[in-house]
Scaffold this active site. Structure first.
Site: not given
Length: 381
Positions: A261, A315
Site C-alpha cells: 500500500h 483488497d
C-alpha cells in the site's frame, strides 16, 4: 526561475486539507472524522457512517431516521436510464456500465445549484440511493433478465443483496455486507477521491464528479485489485503451489495483488476486519478452499517481504467475503463503488466549501525551436 521537484504520481504531495479521514500507515490506524474504523465496524451502520462523513458529525436518532427514509424511497431509477442500460453490451464490464449510468443521472438532475443546501442533500440522497440499484440492474440485464425492483422494507445492505437475485439475504450476510461498506467508504486522498475533487473543483455537477471517480476506481491498481486477488488464488490452485508461485513472481519483480500500500507499512486494519468477517461467513455457510491458500500466501509473503513493509491491504480478503455471498467477481469493484460514493460526496462537499480549481504545473522535457517540416518532405513510415 524555481525548479519544482518532480514526484511521480504526486507521491507524498498534499493535494488538499481535509478533516474527513486520517491514516497512520506506520501504526495501521484509520479514522473517519476521528473515530477509529474498528469502532465504527463494530457499532455503526453504513448509512450512519456515511452521514458522519458527509455532514461531519454522527446523526441524532431523528436525523438518521430521516436520512434512511430518504434513501429508502429514492432507490428506483428512471425508466429511460433503465432502457439505456438494456442497450449496453452483455460483455461490458459492470464498472463501465456504472460510470455511464451515473453520468446519465446528470442529464436529469444537473441544475448545478451548488450553493443550495437542498440541492446538495438531494444529490447525496439520489446518488447513494440509485447507485446500488444500477449495479444490481445491470447484473441481471446482462443475463437477459429484467431488473428486480427495490424493496422499501429492507435496509441498505439487505436491499442490494436482494436485488441481485430476488432472494432476501440471511441476516448475518446482510450485516457483514453492511460492515464491508463501512470499510470501503473512505480512505483519504486515494486516486478516485483525487479524481472526484479535481472534477468537483470545476464546479460541475455531482453526477459528473461520481462518474469521474468511478472511472478511476475501475483500474486494477485501485478498486479492481480484489478481482485480481481471486484470479491469483485460482491460478495458485493449492496450498503446495503457494511458495513456488510467489518465489517466481517475486524473482520477476511482478506485483502480488492484494499486497502493499502507498500508505500502510503494516497490515491494513481493514484487511484484519475483513479476515474476521470471512471466517464468520465460512463458519455459517461453509468453507472456501481459497481461504486456506490466502492464509498461506499471507504467511509466505510476511516471510519474504514483510521486512519491507509489504502486507495485505483491503483488497486481499474482501474478494473472499464477496465470493462467499455469491457476488460475481466482476461485481467486486462496483460494490466498492457503492460504498465509496459516500466518501466521494463528502470530499465533493468539502471541496465546494473552499474551492479553487486544480491547476498543477508540469516539468517539460520535450524539444524546443523545432522547425515545421512540410508534409511532402517528411520521411515515410
Amino acid at each position: 526561475m524555481t525548479v519544482c521537484e518532480y514526484k511521480p504520481g504526486l507521491e507524498g504531495i498534499p493535494a488538499a486539507q481535509s478533516s474527513i479521514s486520517h491514516v497512520d500507515g506506520q501504526k495501521g490506524i484509520l479514522e473517519y472524522r476521528g473515530i477509529q474504523i474498528e469502532e465504527l465496524a463494530e457499532k455503526s451502520t453504513f448509512l450512519e457512517t456515511a452521514y458522519l462523513l458527509i455532514w461531519g458529525e454522527l446523526p441524532s436518532n431523528e436525523e438518521l431516521a430521516a436520512f434512511e427514509h430518504e434513501i429508502r424511497y429514492h432507490r428506483r431509477i428512471k425508466y429511460r436510464i433503465r432502457d439505456m442500460m438494456k442497450c449496453f453490451p452483455e460483455s461490458g464490464h459492470p464498472m463501465d456500465a456504472l460510470q455511464a449510468s451515473a453520468a446519465a443521472l446528470g442529464l436529469f438532475y444537473s441544475r448545478r445549484d451548488l450553493h443550495n443546501p437542498v440541492y446538495i442533500r438531494d444529490a447525496v440522497v439520489r446518488l447513494m440511493a440509485t447507485i446500488p440499484t444500477m449495479v444490481a440492474a445491470f447484473q441481471l440485464m446482462r443475463q437477459g433478465n429484467d431488473p428486480v425492483k427495490p424493496r422499501d422494507d429492507l435496509d441498505y445492505a439487505a436491499n442490494f443483496l436482494y436485488m441481485l437475485n430476488e432472494k432476501e439475504p440471511d441476516p448475518l450476510a446482510a450485516k457483514i455486507f453492511d460492515i464491508c461498506l463501512i470499510l470501503h467508504v473512505e480512505h483519504t486522498m486515494n486516486a478516485s477521491t483525487f479524481s472526484a475533487r479535481v472534477t468537483a473543483s470545476t464546479l460541475t455537477d455531482p453526477y459528473a464528479v461520481v462518474a469521474s471517480a468511478v472511472g478511476t476506481l475501475g483500474g486494477p491498481l485501485h478498486g479492481g485489485a480484489n478481482e485480481e486477488v481471486i484470479q491469483m488464488l485460482e491460478e495458485i490452485g493449492t496450498v503446495d503451489n503457494v511458495r513456488p508461485y510467489l518465489e517466481d513472481r517475486l524473482q520477476k519483480k511482478a506485483k502480488i495483488m492484494g499486497f502493499g500500500h502507498r500508505v500502510y507499512k503494516v497490515k491494513d486494519p481493514r484487511a484484519t476486519i475483513l479476515q474476521r468477517l470471512a471466517e464468520q461467513l465460512f463458519e455459517k455457510f461453509g468453507y472456501d478452499k481459497y481461504y486456506e491458500i490466502a492464509q498461506e500466501v499471507e504467511r509466505v509473503m510476511a516471510e519474504k517481504v514483510g521486512s519491507k513493509g509489504i502486507y495485505p491491504n483491503v483488497d486481499f480478503y474482501s474478494g473472499l467475503v464477496y465470493r462467499k455471498m455469491g457476488i460475481p467477481t466482476d461485481l467486486f469493484t462496483p460494490v466498492f463503488a457503492i460504498a465509496r460514493v459516500a466518501g466521494w460526496l463528502a470530499h465533493w462537499k468539502e471541496q465546494l466549501a473552499e474551492n479553487r480549481i486544480f491547476r498543477p504545473t508540469q516539468i517539460y522535457n520535450g524539444r524546443h525551436e523545432v522547425a515545421y517540416t512540410p508534409i511532402d518532405q517528411r520521411s515515410q513510415g
